[in-house]
Write an enzyme that holds these catalytic residues in place. Structure first.
Site, PDB file in Angstrom:
ATOM      1  N   ARG A   1      83.011  15.945  35.842  1.00  0.00           N
ATOM      2  CA  ARG A   1      82.986  16.408  34.689  1.00  0.00           C
ATOM      3  C   ARG A   1      81.650  16.079  34.134  1.00  0.00           C
ATOM      4  O   ARG A   1      81.277  16.404  32.885  1.00  0.00           O
ATOM      5  CB  ARG A   1      83.983  15.978  33.843  1.00  0.00           C
ATOM      6  CG  ARG A   1      85.271  16.312  33.994  1.00  0.00           C
ATOM      7  CD  ARG A   1      86.309  16.257  32.875  1.00  0.00           C
ATOM      8  NE  ARG A   1      86.657  15.010  32.092  1.00  0.00           N
ATOM      9  CZ  ARG A   1      86.787  14.638  30.874  1.00  0.00           C
ATOM     10  NH1 ARG A   1      87.191  15.703  30.230  1.00  0.00           N
ATOM     11  NH2 ARG A   1      87.034  13.581  30.485  1.00  0.00           N
ATOM     12  N   ASP A   2      80.506  15.472  34.790  1.00  0.00           N
ATOM     13  CA  ASP A   2      79.382  15.301  34.167  1.00  0.00           C
ATOM     14  C   ASP A   2      78.223  14.849  35.184  1.00  0.00           C
ATOM     15  O   ASP A   2      77.284  14.343  35.242  1.00  0.00           O
ATOM     16  CB  ASP A   2      79.350  13.942  33.504  1.00  0.00           C
ATOM     17  CG  ASP A   2      78.258  13.901  32.264  1.00  0.00           C
ATOM     18  OD1 ASP A   2      77.556  14.721  32.148  1.00  0.00           O
ATOM     19  OD2 ASP A   2      77.811  12.766  32.037  1.00  0.00           O
ATOM     20  N   ILE A   3      78.202  16.307  36.097  1.00  0.00           N
ATOM     21  CA  ILE A   3      77.417  16.239  37.039  1.00  0.00           C
ATOM     22  C   ILE A   3      75.985  16.828  36.391  1.00  0.00           C
ATOM     23  O   ILE A   3      76.075  17.892  35.620  1.00  0.00           O
ATOM     24  CB  ILE A   3      77.676  17.452  38.068  1.00  0.00           C
ATOM     25  CG1 ILE A   3      78.878  16.793  38.743  1.00  0.00           C
ATOM     26  CG2 ILE A   3      76.404  17.547  39.194  1.00  0.00           C
ATOM     27  CD1 ILE A   3      78.351  15.556  39.791  1.00  0.00           C
TER      28      ILE A   3
END
Length: 335
Positions: free
Chosen positions: A45-47
């Site tokens: 969810r936070d690449i």
């Protein structure tokens, strides 16, 4: 927790645009890490570049699973913000994250990977603005600029893959991270095969633990060398065959020219206006102990020149030719 020493990808990107092949090699490692997480049911969810670390050995590490969720979990209103800020980074956030979808699966990470890869090969994320909320709106609504329009020399397959990853609807993106990794490796291998001698990432840049890429590129280099060698052999054979074909064609052309000249001469002979002298020569050749009849002369003239003489004209010729020939014989006798 593992202590990892290295440089954040974000710092490397600030140093200038990466060689696209190196960016692809690192993206393939990120895709492999995502595949490992997704197979365990975890969505990152936070690449983004700041959460990717490049070790001294060339290995890529995906960090900060602090906002990760297990697939199947639903998100409540409180989960979407932390002190009023959306979870994730707007410039790398998927449309469904930006919209606050209650169910987010592995394809959200693939979109973020597409944003990161777009940034790595073009020098900028697909959407930028001084206002985070404006970037979120762009992620939801706007069509990204194709990488090939921002930077020349990017392979078509890489351009297409990035746009595939940046599809607005999750179902329009690649099936999973493993498929993305394989496509990235294929792009690297095909580039080596198609352009032997081109600079590609060294195996060290791919990381000693990234054996799949190492094997792919090693095999690609060997295959490229083999193809070049075979191409040289084929070139020599083709040159010899071409010379033989040219020589044969020249001989055939000369024969054709001679045949054409013969045909032209025959046409000229046949189509030339017939004179009485021509018919007289046929008359003389037709004498066989006695003078030919009118019918015989007509047949011989037609056989020789393809001309049919009128019957009455032939009969008058017979009389003239007979008198002429008799006179010639008498002159010869007197002489």
């Amino acid at each position: 927790m593992e202590l990892v020493r290295g440089v954040p990808l974000g710092k490397r990107l600030k140093g200038g645009v990466l060689p696209w092949a190196l960016a692809v090699a690192w993206a393939a490692q990120i895709a492999q890490a995502l595949d490992a997480a997704h197979r365990q049911g975890v969505v990152h969810r936070d690449i983004k570049p700041a959460n990717v670390l490049l070790t001294d050995e060339g290995t890529v590490k995906v960090l900060d699973f602090g906002v990760a969720k297990f697939m199947g979990e639903t998100l409540g209103a409180r989960d979407l913000t932390v002190t009023g800020t959306p979870l994730g980074s707007p410039m790398y956030m998927s449309p469904e994250q930006a919209q606050g979808a209650r169910e987010i699966d592995h394809r959200s990470d693939l979109y973020s990977l597409g944003c990161l890869l777009h940034h790595a090969v073009t020098g900028r994320p697909p959407f930028t603005s001084s206002t985070p909320w404006a970037v979120l709106r762009m992620q939801i609504e706007d069509t990204p600029i194709a990488p090939v329009e921002l930077r020349g020399g990017i392979p078509t397959a890489l351009n297409d893959l990035i746009l595939h990853l940046l599809a607005k609807r999750p179902e329009d993106r690649p099936d999973d991270a493993a498929a993305v990794r394989d496509r990235l490796l294929t792009i690297l291998v095909e580039d080596v095969l198609m352009t032997p001698g081109r600079d590609v990432p060294d195996l060290a840049d791919l990381g000693s633990t990234f054996d799949v890429a190492g094997r792919f590129l090693a095999a690609a280099r060997a295959e490229a060398a083999r193809i070049v060698e075979e191409a040289e052999e084929c070139k020599a054979v083709a040159t010899r065959r071409a010379k033989l074909m040219v020589e044969t064609a020249r001989r055939e052309l000369k024969a054709l020219v001679r045949r054409t000249e013969d045909i032209d001469a025959e046409i000229d002979r046949i189509t030339a206006p017939m004179s009485e002298e021509d018919f007289y020569q046929v008359f003389k050749k037709s004498i066989d102990g006695s003078y030919p009849s009118a019918d015989q002369l007509r047949r011989d003239v037609e056989a020789t020149y393809g001309v049919t003489l009128p019957q009455r004209e032939t009969e008058r010729m017979i009389n003239r030719f007979t008198n002429r020939h008799t006179a010639e014989l008498q002159e010869d006798h007197i002489a």
